[in-house]
Design a protein around this motif. Structure first.
Motif, PDB file in Angstrom:
ATOM      1  N   ASN A 107       0.825  -1.208   0.000  1.00 37.65           N
ATOM      2  CA  ASN A 107       0.000   0.000   0.000  1.00 37.65           C
ATOM      3  C   ASN A 107       0.857   1.256   0.000  1.00 37.65           C
ATOM      4  O   ASN A 107       0.639   2.185  -0.793  1.00 37.65           O
ATOM      5  CB  ASN A 107      -0.926   0.014   1.217  1.00 37.65           C
ATOM      6  CG  ASN A 107      -2.075  -0.964   1.095  1.00 37.65           C
ATOM      7  OD1 ASN A 107      -2.492  -1.316  -0.015  1.00 37.65           O
ATOM      8  ND2 ASN A 107      -2.600  -1.410   2.214  1.00 37.65           N
ATOM      9  N   TYR A 126      -1.261  -1.617  -5.693  1.00 37.43           N
ATOM     10  CA  TYR A 126      -2.582  -1.501  -5.076  1.00 37.43           C
ATOM     11  C   TYR A 126      -3.402  -2.761  -5.330  1.00 37.43           C
ATOM     12  O   TYR A 126      -4.055  -3.296  -4.429  1.00 37.43           O
ATOM     13  CB  TYR A 126      -3.307  -0.269  -5.630  1.00 37.43           C
ATOM     14  CG  TYR A 126      -4.734  -0.154  -5.152  1.00 37.43           C
ATOM     15  CD1 TYR A 126      -5.019   0.327  -3.877  1.00 37.43           C
ATOM     16  CD2 TYR A 126      -5.796  -0.523  -5.978  1.00 37.43           C
ATOM     17  CE1 TYR A 126      -6.325   0.435  -3.424  1.00 37.43           C
ATOM     18  CE2 TYR A 126      -7.109  -0.428  -5.532  1.00 37.43           C
ATOM     19  CZ  TYR A 126      -7.365   0.043  -4.264  1.00 37.43           C
ATOM     20  OH  TYR A 126      -8.659   0.131  -3.813  1.00 37.43           O
ATOM     21  N   ARG A 127      -3.361  -3.249  -6.550  1.00 38.41           N
ATOM     22  CA  ARG A 127      -4.102  -4.467  -6.907  1.00 38.41           C
ATOM     23  C   ARG A 127      -3.551  -5.673  -6.142  1.00 38.41           C
ATOM     24  O   ARG A 127      -4.324  -6.496  -5.633  1.00 38.41           O
ATOM     25  CB  ARG A 127      -4.005  -4.719  -8.406  1.00 38.41           C
ATOM     26  CG  ARG A 127      -4.632  -3.649  -9.294  1.00 38.41           C
ATOM     27  CD  ARG A 127      -6.124  -3.688  -9.227  1.00 38.41           C
ATOM     28  NE  ARG A 127      -6.724  -2.822 -10.239  1.00 38.41           N
ATOM     29  CZ  ARG A 127      -7.993  -2.469 -10.255  1.00 38.41           C
ATOM     30  NH1 ARG A 127      -8.806  -2.918  -9.310  1.00 38.41           N
ATOM     31  NH2 ARG A 127      -8.470  -1.683 -11.202  1.00 38.41           N
ATOM     32  N   SER A 129      -1.970  -5.735  -3.336  1.00 37.84           N
ATOM     33  CA  SER A 129      -2.341  -5.620  -1.934  1.00 37.84           C
ATOM     34  C   SER A 129      -3.769  -6.111  -1.717  1.00 37.84           C
ATOM     35  O   SER A 129      -4.064  -6.803  -0.735  1.00 37.84           O
ATOM     36  CB  SER A 129      -2.214  -4.169  -1.466  1.00 37.84           C
ATOM     37  OG  SER A 129      -2.760  -3.999  -0.171  1.00 37.84           O
ATOM     38  N   GLY A 130      -4.663  -5.761  -2.640  1.00 35.19           N
ATOM     39  CA  GLY A 130      -6.050  -6.188  -2.538  1.00 35.19           C
ATOM     40  C   GLY A 130      -6.207  -7.696  -2.621  1.00 35.19           C
ATOM     41  O   GLY A 130      -7.082  -8.282  -1.974  1.00 35.19           O
ATOM     42  N   GLU A 131      -5.363  -8.325  -3.425  1.00 42.85           N
ATOM     43  CA  GLU A 131      -5.400  -9.787  -3.538  1.00 42.85           C
ATOM     44  C   GLU A 131      -5.000 -10.452  -2.227  1.00 42.85           C
ATOM     45  O   GLU A 131      -5.516 -11.518  -1.870  1.00 42.85           O
ATOM     46  CB  GLU A 131      -4.464 -10.243  -4.661  1.00 42.85           C
ATOM     47  CG  GLU A 131      -4.911  -9.828  -6.061  1.00 42.85           C
ATOM     48  CD  GLU A 131      -3.855 -10.118  -7.118  1.00 42.85           C
ATOM     49  OE1 GLU A 131      -2.836 -10.758  -6.757  1.00 42.85           O
ATOM     50  OE2 GLU A 131      -4.042  -9.714  -8.279  1.00 42.85           O
ATOM     51  N   LYS A 134      -8.126  -9.283   1.381  1.00 46.14           N
ATOM     52  CA  LYS A 134      -9.479  -9.305   0.814  1.00 46.14           C
ATOM     53  C   LYS A 134     -10.434  -8.350   1.519  1.00 46.14           C
ATOM     54  O   LYS A 134     -11.345  -7.797   0.893  1.00 46.14           O
ATOM     55  CB  LYS A 134     -10.050 -10.728   0.873  1.00 46.14           C
ATOM     56  CG  LYS A 134      -9.261 -11.768   0.086  1.00 46.14           C
ATOM     57  CD  LYS A 134      -9.249 -11.467  -1.398  1.00 46.14           C
ATOM     58  CE  LYS A 134      -8.550 -12.581  -2.178  1.00 46.14           C
ATOM     59  NZ  LYS A 134      -8.496 -12.284  -3.629  1.00 46.14           N
ATOM     60  N   GLY A 136      -9.566  -5.526   2.916  1.00 49.69           N
ATOM     61  CA  GLY A 136      -9.113  -4.147   2.790  1.00 49.69           C
ATOM     62  C   GLY A 136      -8.827  -3.464   4.109  1.00 49.69           C
ATOM     63  O   GLY A 136      -9.015  -2.246   4.237  1.00 49.69           O
ATOM     64  N   ARG A 141      -4.371   1.244   3.017  1.00 53.92           N
ATOM     65  CA  ARG A 141      -5.195   0.832   1.879  1.00 53.92           C
ATOM     66  C   ARG A 141      -5.974   2.011   1.276  1.00 53.92           C
ATOM     67  O   ARG A 141      -5.953   2.236   0.069  1.00 53.92           O
ATOM     68  CB  ARG A 141      -6.162  -0.271   2.313  1.00 53.92           C
ATOM     69  CG  ARG A 141      -7.067  -0.821   1.207  1.00 53.92           C
ATOM     70  CD  ARG A 141      -6.276  -1.537   0.155  1.00 53.92           C
ATOM     71  NE  ARG A 141      -7.125  -2.125  -0.877  1.00 53.92           N
ATOM     72  CZ  ARG A 141      -6.674  -2.616  -2.020  1.00 53.92           C
ATOM     73  NH1 ARG A 141      -5.379  -2.601  -2.278  1.00 53.92           N
ATOM     74  NH2 ARG A 141      -7.494  -3.135  -2.902  1.00 53.92           N
ATOM     75  N   ALA A 168     -13.954  -0.049  -4.442  1.00 52.02           N
ATOM     76  CA  ALA A 168     -13.737   0.104  -3.004  1.00 52.02           C
ATOM     77  C   ALA A 168     -15.076   0.240  -2.270  1.00 52.02           C
ATOM     78  O   ALA A 168     -15.264  -0.318  -1.190  1.00 52.02           O
ATOM     79  CB  ALA A 168     -12.850   1.317  -2.731  1.00 52.02           C
TER      80      ALA A 168
END
Length: 258
Positions: A107, A126-127, A129-131, A134, A136, A141, A168
């Protein structure tokens, strides 16, 4: 608290092979430099903080343990706050190499990359980190989202920015900062009805007090819609709540003539 990587375990084994007296002496110096760096960081003396954190890292003679990770995180923060975004990216690279791809590292590396002009790299982090995160919930973030989105808007990619914001929102993010950004993005697209709606949601969010510009922006959206009386009422409310400022007074003077 953190899982050790193979690299961290290896350097821990090496540290056990050092003479105990030397190890204690070096560690004492490391803590002293760390504390000096934290003090300088809190006082806004970022250059001094970075120098102290560097001395703390060098005093460990290349070993990487929990204290070193902590120092690297402080140094990355100091580098970011001082505007040394490339250096901050490099420090987060080191953290990720030594401690793994933690969402919080990704992030803040995303934010640093965006500020350094690497928008594609910022979006990739960013993507990723989202994986890994989950829900967030990892630190940074929202900061990463809003920074990447703002840069997309500046580059004329408002639709792509709005897609990020919508993702988001659908994932459960309800920050007033997000709604404010979505409202501004809608204004740039001349979708004033949506802008008003987003600003209203932002004003109803739990953290709305942290985003005083929401009321101002809602008044501007109303003005763009031609609803001048409502815009004037909102702008006057903004001044009564947050105090007068030049931009608000200028808007009020204009709206009073409509």
């Amino acid at each position: 608290m953190r899982n050790k990587t193979g690299y961290a375990a290896a350097v821990l084994l090496l540290s056990l092979m050092l003479p105990l007296a030397a190890g204690c002496k070096d560690r004492g110096s490391q803590y002293s430099y760390r504390e000096a760096g934290i003090t300088a960081l809190n006082e806004g003396n970022y250059k001094e903080a970075i120098e102290s954190f560097d001395k703390a890292i060098h005093s460990s003679k290349g070993l990487v343990g929990k204290v070193d990770m902590d120092i690297l995180k402080y140094r990355a923060e100091a580098e970011y706050l001082s505007g040394n975004y490339a250096e901050a990216v490099d420090t987060y690279d080191k953290l990720i190499k030594a401690d793994g791809q933690k969402p919080e590292y990704l992030n803040m590396r995303s934010v640093s990359k965006a500020e350094n002009g690497d928008l594609n790299g910022a979006l990739e982090d960013y993507r990723k980190s989202g994986e890994l995160d989950k829900e967030g919930k990892a630190p940074g973030r929202l900061h990463a989202l809003l920074t990447a989105g703002a840069f997309l808007e500046e580059k004329g990619s408002a639709d792509e920015a709005m897609s990020l914001y919508q993702e988001a929102l659908q994932a459960g993010e309800t920050s007033a900062r997000l709604f404010n950004r979505m409202g501004l993005c809608s204004i740039s697209k001349k979708d004033y009805d949506s802008a008003v709606n987003y600003f209203e949601q932002g004003l109803s969010a739990e953290d709305s007090a942290k985003v005083p510009e929401l009321l101002f922006n809602q008044a501007v959206a109303k003005e763009y819609k031609g609803e001048f009386k409502e815009a004037l009422d909102l702008m006057q409310k903004y001044v009564s709540v947050h105090g007068p400022d030049e931009a608000a007074e200028r808007e009020i003077t204009f709206l009073e003539t409509r």
